[in-house]
Structures are given as C-alpha cells and as structure tokens.
Enzyme design. Structure first.
Site, PDB file in Angstrom:
ATOM      1  N   TYR A  71      -6.540  -8.000  -2.476  1.00 22.44           N
ATOM      2  CA  TYR A  71      -5.389  -8.763  -2.938  1.00 22.44           C
ATOM      3  C   TYR A  71      -5.293  -8.732  -4.463  1.00 22.44           C
ATOM      4  O   TYR A  71      -6.003  -9.456  -5.170  1.00 22.44           O
ATOM      5  CB  TYR A  71      -5.478 -10.220  -2.455  1.00 22.44           C
ATOM      6  CG  TYR A  71      -5.601 -10.380  -0.960  1.00 22.44           C
ATOM      7  CD1 TYR A  71      -5.122  -9.416  -0.079  1.00 22.44           C
ATOM      8  CD2 TYR A  71      -6.200 -11.514  -0.419  1.00 22.44           C
ATOM      9  CE1 TYR A  71      -5.237  -9.580   1.298  1.00 22.44           C
ATOM     10  CE2 TYR A  71      -6.307 -11.687   0.962  1.00 22.44           C
ATOM     11  CZ  TYR A  71      -5.830 -10.709   1.813  1.00 22.44           C
ATOM     12  OH  TYR A  71      -5.945 -10.870   3.172  1.00 22.44           O
ATOM     13  N   HIS A 155     -12.657  -6.163   6.732  1.00 22.59           N
ATOM     14  CA  HIS A 155     -11.221  -6.185   6.499  1.00 22.59           C
ATOM     15  C   HIS A 155     -10.539  -4.920   7.031  1.00 22.59           C
ATOM     16  O   HIS A 155     -10.797  -3.818   6.558  1.00 22.59           O
ATOM     17  CB  HIS A 155     -10.961  -6.309   4.991  1.00 22.59           C
ATOM     18  CG  HIS A 155      -9.588  -6.785   4.637  1.00 22.59           C
ATOM     19  ND1 HIS A 155      -9.136  -6.865   3.334  1.00 22.59           N
ATOM     20  CD2 HIS A 155      -8.558  -7.214   5.412  1.00 22.59           C
ATOM     21  CE1 HIS A 155      -7.908  -7.332   3.328  1.00 22.59           C
ATOM     22  NE2 HIS A 155      -7.533  -7.539   4.573  1.00 22.59           N
TER      23      HIS A 155
END
Length: 339
Positions: A71, A155
């Site tokens: 992010y 992830h």
C-alpha cells in the site's frame, strides 16, 4: 507470548460500548481500519488527513488496524505507525502482510504503477520465501515503528501456492510459535484458496475481500465451513464490492469488483436497497452488517481516508439492521440466510 490456543473464541467488552471478538488470543474490534487508502490508493492524501482519519477511528472505538508494504510502497505503514505511535500498544491489534517485498526500482520511475499516487523509487517483487518473509517483516517493523506485529498475512498468493505453503507459511508459523508475532494467516480476493490454506495449515485468521458480501456469497460454500471446523478467524474486507454497495442507491456507472457492474448485478443491488428502505435502513449499513451475522467473522475492515469517511462508516456500523430485512432478503432469494 505463548502460542494461541486453537479455536479459542469469545467476545468481551471493548473500547466504549463496542465489543471485541477474541480468536486464538487475537483481539478484533468489530469494525476495523483498512489503511490502503492512506497509502494514496488511486489519489493523494495528505499526512494530516491520514492522521486525522486514524484519530477519528480510534475515537469511534476501532482497535484493529490493517496495512501492507504494497500500500503506497510503504507509505501506508509509515503513516499508520506514526498515527498510532502515542497509543498504548497493548490496546490495539496491528496486522501487515508479506509476499510483496519492496526493493529499489532500477531505473526509478516517476510514479508508482501499482495503483498508488506515490513516487516510483521503489518497486515490488513477489517473494514468499523464508528469507523474503523475514526481510519483509523486519522492514515493516521499521516503517511502522513498533517492536512486534499481532498478525501477519500472506498477501495475494493466488499464483504462488507452492512458494507460500512451503516457504511463507512455515516461516510465519515458526515466528508465531516463538512469540515474535501474535498470529498469521492469508489475505486474498478469493475464498477457495483461503479455505485450502485453513485446511492444510494452522492459520489463525484469514482476510477475504469481496467474497462475503450482499452480492457475492462465495465464502459461504468453502471458507466459512473450513474456518468453523478449524477455529480460524475470518476478517471480511471489500464489503462494498468496489463501491457498488457504498451508496443508498447504486449509480448507473457503479463498479463491481473493479469493473462496470453488469446489469443483473446492478438490478439485484437495487432490489436489496428497496428492501432496506422499506425497513428504515440503508444499503451501505446492510453491507457492513451482513458479514458480521456469521459467527466465524471477527471483524469487517473498511478503507477510510478521512475523518468524514470514518464517521460515516462508524455510523453505518452502529446503526444496525432490523432482523426483518434479513428475513425478507432471504425470502426473496436475494441474500442467503445466516445460520
């Protein structure tokens, strides 16, 4: 820190009048803060706006915060860590992710090409190896400014099952058993592989995005039964399905799973909205509430960029949904019943 007891689950009093779900020793406020947006997802957000959003979330009783190196090429972790720095560390649960390791871009790019409005001096490399996991966690701890992580997710390992199950999962399990991290799991935009992870490893929690919503119930068939059997916490994200469910009435050009919503999906969203309106609630409030009807779900994580978004989502969460809404939605075959 000892290894959490498998299947341990309960609810106790949290901040203010909000409940906290406890699974395998991990504490989740029922509303969680998704920090992708404060990593400049799609557009720039100022440091001040990001800090104010975290402060507002804390004031609203949020005590679960999720981020990732992906992010904003680390920006989300840095901002979240700075915003939480003066909070008592034992009063919140912090998760980040491994699998995308950040390395210098060669040559550097002007801007990131991964959907975040940040400089392109770093880039992401897929790395689910033991060494990669250790390096990623060390870097995340530094960016976050903390000395421990409560929860670490593998992830988006969609195309990397073998590397993840043979590299990342054993490494994280060892770190958990040593007390270096509180627990581990996986986060994905699908439910089938998450269910496989739950069945074939000893994950504490899984984050499923977009597959346990008013419009996509995939997780009911595979993930929730596996989580129930193994005592694994389910963290629900993407409950608005790319924005389609974020307004009282969906826009004609609304997105569903990042693409223009098909006519039949748009029509179903309107039908659900009509039921909500008849009973005095809203489509977004129902979208937030729906996953929490399932006992396997510990928390709903929402991306919140500003104070206004935090206050809006906290109000949606607090509003509740009349039971008659769920009864009518089930009777019309719009949404499966919980239970």
């Amino acid at each position: 820190m000892g290894r959490p007891a498998p299947g341990q689950r309960g609810v106790d009093a949290g901040a203010g009048d909000r409940s906290v779900t406890v699974v395998r020793g991990l504490r989740f406020s029922r509303l969680g803060f998704g920090a992708a947006v404060i990593g400049n997802l799609y557009r720039a957000t100022s440091d001040e706006e990001a800090r104010a959003a975290v402060d507002a979330a804390w004031a609203a009783g949020v005590r679960y915060f999720d981020t990732a190196p992906h992010y904003g090429l680390g920006l989300s972790e840095r901002r979240l860590g700075a915003a939480l720095a003066d909070r008592p560390r034992d009063e919140y649960t912090l998760s980040t992710k491994v699998g995308r390791r950040l390395v210098p871009a060669d040559p550097p790019r002007d801007r990131d090409d991964g959907g975040f409005d940040v400089p392109g001096d770093l880039t992401r490399v897929w790395d689910f190896s033991r060494v990669g996991v250790l390096r990623s966690i060390e870097s995340s701890l530094e960016r976050l400014g903390v000395d421990r992580l409560d929860l670490v997710y593998v992830h988006d390992p969609d195309d990397h099952w073998r590397e993840a199950i043979e590299g990342a999962v054993p490494a994280l399990a060892e770190l958990r058993d040593q007390g270096v991290i509180g627990g581990f799991g996986a986060g994905m935009n699908q439910s089938a592989m998450l269910a496989r992870f739950v069945r074939e490893s000893d994950m504490d929690a899984v984050m499923v995005a977009g597959r346990l919503t008013l419009l996509d119930h995939s997780a009911l068939a595979d993930l929730l039964p596996a989580a129930r059997e193994h005592g694994t916490a389910v963290v629900a994200a993407g409950v608005f399905n790319s924005g389609l469910l974020s307004r009282a009435r969906p826009a004609d050009d609304a997105k569903f799973d990042y693409l223009p919503a098909p006519p039949d999906v748009l029509a179903r969203a309107h039908a659900i909205a009509e039921v909500c309106e008849r009973h005095g609630c809203t489509l977004p409030a129902a979208a937030v509430a729906y996953p929490l009807r399932f006992p396997e779900v510990a928390t709903v994580v929402l991306g919140m960029r500003s104070t206004a978004q935090v206050e809006q989502n906290a109000a949606r969460h607090a509003a509740g949904v009349p039971e008659d809404v769920w009864t009518e939605l089930a009777d019309q075959d719009l949404v499966p019943a919980a239970g």
